[in-house]
Design a protein around this motif. Structure first.
Motif, PDB file in Angstrom:
ATOM      1  N   GLY A  18      40.519 -53.156 -19.030  1.00  0.00           N
ATOM      2  CA  GLY A  18      40.935 -52.968 -17.796  1.00  0.00           C
ATOM      3  C   GLY A  18      39.417 -53.514 -17.074  1.00  0.00           C
ATOM      4  N   LEU A  19      38.427 -54.130 -17.613  1.00  0.00           N
ATOM      5  CA  LEU A  19      37.215 -54.246 -17.648  1.00  0.00           C
ATOM      6  C   LEU A  19      37.811 -55.511 -17.829  1.00  0.00           C
ATOM      7  CD1 LEU A  19      35.223 -51.309 -17.587  1.00  0.00           C
ATOM      8  CD2 LEU A  19      36.128 -52.165 -15.698  1.00  0.00           C
ATOM      9  N   VAL A  20      38.284 -55.663 -18.760  1.00  0.00           N
ATOM     10  CA  VAL A  20      37.571 -57.744 -19.224  1.00  0.00           C
ATOM     11  C   VAL A  20      37.386 -58.429 -18.244  1.00  0.00           C
ATOM     12  CG1 VAL A  20      37.583 -59.133 -21.432  1.00  0.00           C
ATOM     13  CG2 VAL A  20      37.430 -57.193 -21.166  1.00  0.00           C
ATOM     14  N   ARG A  21      36.467 -59.681 -18.154  1.00  0.00           N
ATOM     15  CA  ARG A  21      36.958 -60.132 -16.781  1.00  0.00           C
ATOM     16  C   ARG A  21      37.721 -61.021 -16.675  1.00  0.00           C
ATOM     17  NH1 ARG A  21      31.731 -58.306 -18.033  1.00  0.00           N
ATOM     18  NH2 ARG A  21      29.826 -57.995 -16.629  1.00  0.00           N
ATOM     19  N   ASP A  22      38.474 -61.536 -17.703  1.00  0.00           N
ATOM     20  CA  ASP A  22      39.548 -62.269 -17.421  1.00  0.00           C
ATOM     21  C   ASP A  22      40.633 -61.790 -16.038  1.00  0.00           C
ATOM     22  OD1 ASP A  22      39.923 -60.335 -19.333  1.00  0.00           O
ATOM     23  OD2 ASP A  22      41.919 -60.942 -18.521  1.00  0.00           O
ATOM     24  N   LEU A  23      40.121 -60.412 -15.576  1.00  0.00           N
ATOM     25  CA  LEU A  23      41.408 -59.953 -15.156  1.00  0.00           C
ATOM     26  C   LEU A  23      40.814 -60.643 -13.670  1.00  0.00           C
ATOM     27  CD1 LEU A  23      42.666 -57.538 -13.546  1.00  0.00           C
ATOM     28  CD2 LEU A  23      40.447 -56.275 -13.633  1.00  0.00           C
ATOM     29  N   ARG A  24      39.156 -60.944 -13.220  1.00  0.00           N
ATOM     30  CA  ARG A  24      39.248 -61.539 -11.590  1.00  0.00           C
ATOM     31  C   ARG A  24      39.956 -62.863 -11.961  1.00  0.00           C
ATOM     32  NH1 ARG A  24      32.624 -60.988 -12.963  1.00  0.00           N
ATOM     33  NH2 ARG A  24      32.924 -58.528 -12.981  1.00  0.00           N
ATOM     34  N   VAL A  25      40.005 -63.826 -12.565  1.00  0.00           N
ATOM     35  CA  VAL A  25      40.346 -64.342 -12.678  1.00  0.00           C
ATOM     36  C   VAL A  25      42.166 -64.876 -12.844  1.00  0.00           C
ATOM     37  CG1 VAL A  25      41.460 -67.220 -13.929  1.00  0.00           C
ATOM     38  CG2 VAL A  25      39.153 -65.924 -14.162  1.00  0.00           C
ATOM     39  N   ARG A  26      42.728 -63.799 -13.266  1.00  0.00           N
ATOM     40  CA  ARG A  26      44.205 -63.080 -13.069  1.00  0.00           C
ATOM     41  C   ARG A  26      44.471 -63.241 -12.236  1.00  0.00           C
ATOM     42  NH1 ARG A  26      46.921 -62.462 -18.345  1.00  0.00           N
ATOM     43  NH2 ARG A  26      44.825 -62.198 -20.176  1.00  0.00           N
ATOM     44  N   TRP A  27      44.004 -62.274 -11.209  1.00  0.00           N
ATOM     45  CA  TRP A  27      44.147 -61.774  -9.894  1.00  0.00           C
ATOM     46  C   TRP A  27      43.900 -62.831  -9.454  1.00  0.00           C
ATOM     47  CZ3 TRP A  27      40.341 -57.399  -7.804  1.00  0.00           C
ATOM     48  CH2 TRP A  27      40.985 -56.462  -6.253  1.00  0.00           C
ATOM     49  N   ALA A  28      43.142 -63.596  -9.107  1.00  0.00           N
ATOM     50  CA  ALA A  28      42.951 -64.601  -8.255  1.00  0.00           C
ATOM     51  C   ALA A  28      44.474 -65.412  -8.303  1.00  0.00           C
ATOM     52  CB  ALA A  28      41.751 -65.605  -8.360  1.00  0.00           C
ATOM     53  N   THR A 170      36.279 -55.572  -8.730  1.00  0.00           N
ATOM     54  CA  THR A 170      36.523 -55.708 -10.163  1.00  0.00           C
ATOM     55  C   THR A 170      34.447 -55.283 -10.596  1.00  0.00           C
ATOM     56  OG1 THR A 170      35.867 -57.846 -10.463  1.00  0.00           O
ATOM     57  CG2 THR A 170      37.611 -57.632 -10.929  1.00  0.00           C
ATOM     58  N   VAL A 171      33.910 -55.291 -10.255  1.00  0.00           N
ATOM     59  CA  VAL A 171      32.628 -54.844  -9.964  1.00  0.00           C
ATOM     60  C   VAL A 171      32.635 -53.797  -9.797  1.00  0.00           C
ATOM     61  CG1 VAL A 171      30.103 -54.619  -9.381  1.00  0.00           C
ATOM     62  CG2 VAL A 171      31.175 -57.213  -9.946  1.00  0.00           C
ATOM     63  N   LEU A 172      33.062 -52.667  -8.853  1.00  0.00           N
ATOM     64  CA  LEU A 172      33.055 -50.697  -8.926  1.00  0.00           C
ATOM     65  C   LEU A 172      33.363 -50.883 -10.605  1.00  0.00           C
ATOM     66  CD1 LEU A 172      33.748 -50.410  -4.355  1.00  0.00           C
ATOM     67  CD2 LEU A 172      31.629 -50.625  -5.962  1.00  0.00           C
ATOM     68  N   ARG A 173      34.989 -51.000 -10.765  1.00  0.00           N
ATOM     69  CA  ARG A 173      35.891 -50.768 -11.731  1.00  0.00           C
ATOM     70  C   ARG A 173      34.981 -50.107 -12.531  1.00  0.00           C
ATOM     71  NH1 ARG A 173      40.908 -50.923 -12.693  1.00  0.00           N
ATOM     72  NH2 ARG A 173      41.047 -52.045 -13.963  1.00  0.00           N
TER      73      ARG A 173
END
Ligand SMILES: N[C@@H](CCC(=O)N[C@@H](CS)C(=O)NCC(=O)O)C(=O)O
Length: 215
Positions: A18-28, A170-173
């Motif tokens: 839930g924190l790994v940074r691919d989450l940012r890309v998937r969300w975008a 994603t940073v706050l998470r």
């Protein structure tokens, strides 16, 4: 539709899910309405020469789009946002403001947050970490207070949701193992507001799915 591939880890320990940074890309991509394939990598692949040519540091995320290869989550999100009104206003001032917040998330807030997370998640018992922790907490609190002051009564960092909010959330998470965000009600409400977006929920589910298979 471009052919997009996102590289992510097939397995990470529970504290990182839930924190790994691919989450940012998937969300975008979800906000932009773009579909993608995932390429799940493991330790061996991460260290391989082939992967280093895609991501020079062997990290995730990495991104491929019709022959274009990119790394760094912020750069990838910016690339997606530049083509999506859902993530970036089309007027130059709005774009510049959203970009400022993207950099603020990654360059002003994340370093403090990451520094605390490394202490708590990777070195909790070490003496140097225990000595360093109070000043790391103080630094995070100082940034979060100013961020909350800026937010005031707003729903988002500017007058609408942008890629700046996406990265900031994603940073706050990363602080979810602490009460530091929850202690500031406006900031907690902001995080929850952003996380309630259907695109975030879709991205989180897709990010988590491989871990369930490789538990
Ligand atoms: N600044 C990079 C950081 C990427 C990063 O730290 N990725 C972590 C996962 S969230 C990783 O791959 N760690 C394994 C490693 O560094 O070997 C970005 O935002 O893409």
């Amino acid at each position: 539709m471009p052919k997009i591939t996102v590289c992510a880890f097939g397995w990470v320990p529970p504290f990182a899910r839930g924190l790994v940074r691919d989450l940012r890309v998937r969300w975008a991509l979800a906000e932009a309405g773009l579909t993608y394939e995932e390429r799940l990598i493991g330790n061996e692949e991460q260290a391989s020469g082939e992967y280093r040519r895609i991501q020079p540091f062997g990290q995730v995320p990495a991104y491929e789009e019709d022959g274009l290869v990119m790394f760094e989550s912020g750069a990838i999100v910016l690339h997606i946002a530049e083509r999506s009104e859902a993530l970036m206003p089309s007027d130059p001032v709005g774009r510049a403001r959203a970009t400022s917040w993207m950099f603020a998330a990654l360059n002003t807030i994340e370093p403090q947050v990451q520094s605390l997370a490394e202490i708590d998640l990777f070195h909790p018992k070490e003496e140097w970490a225990q000595l360093r922790r109070p000043s790391a907490v103080k630094a995070v609190k100082a940034r979060l207070t100013k961020l909350s002051d800026w937010l005031g009564e707003r729903d988002y960092l500017e007058d609408r949701f942008t890629a700046g909010d996406l990265l900031m959330t994603t940073v706050l998470r990363i602080l979810r193992h602490t009460e530091l965000v929850a202690e500031i009600p406006a900031l907690e409400a902001y995080r929850l507001r952003c996380e309630a977006r259907p695109a975030f929920q879709k991205a989180l589910a897709e990010h988590m799915a491989p871990f369930a298979k490789h538990a």
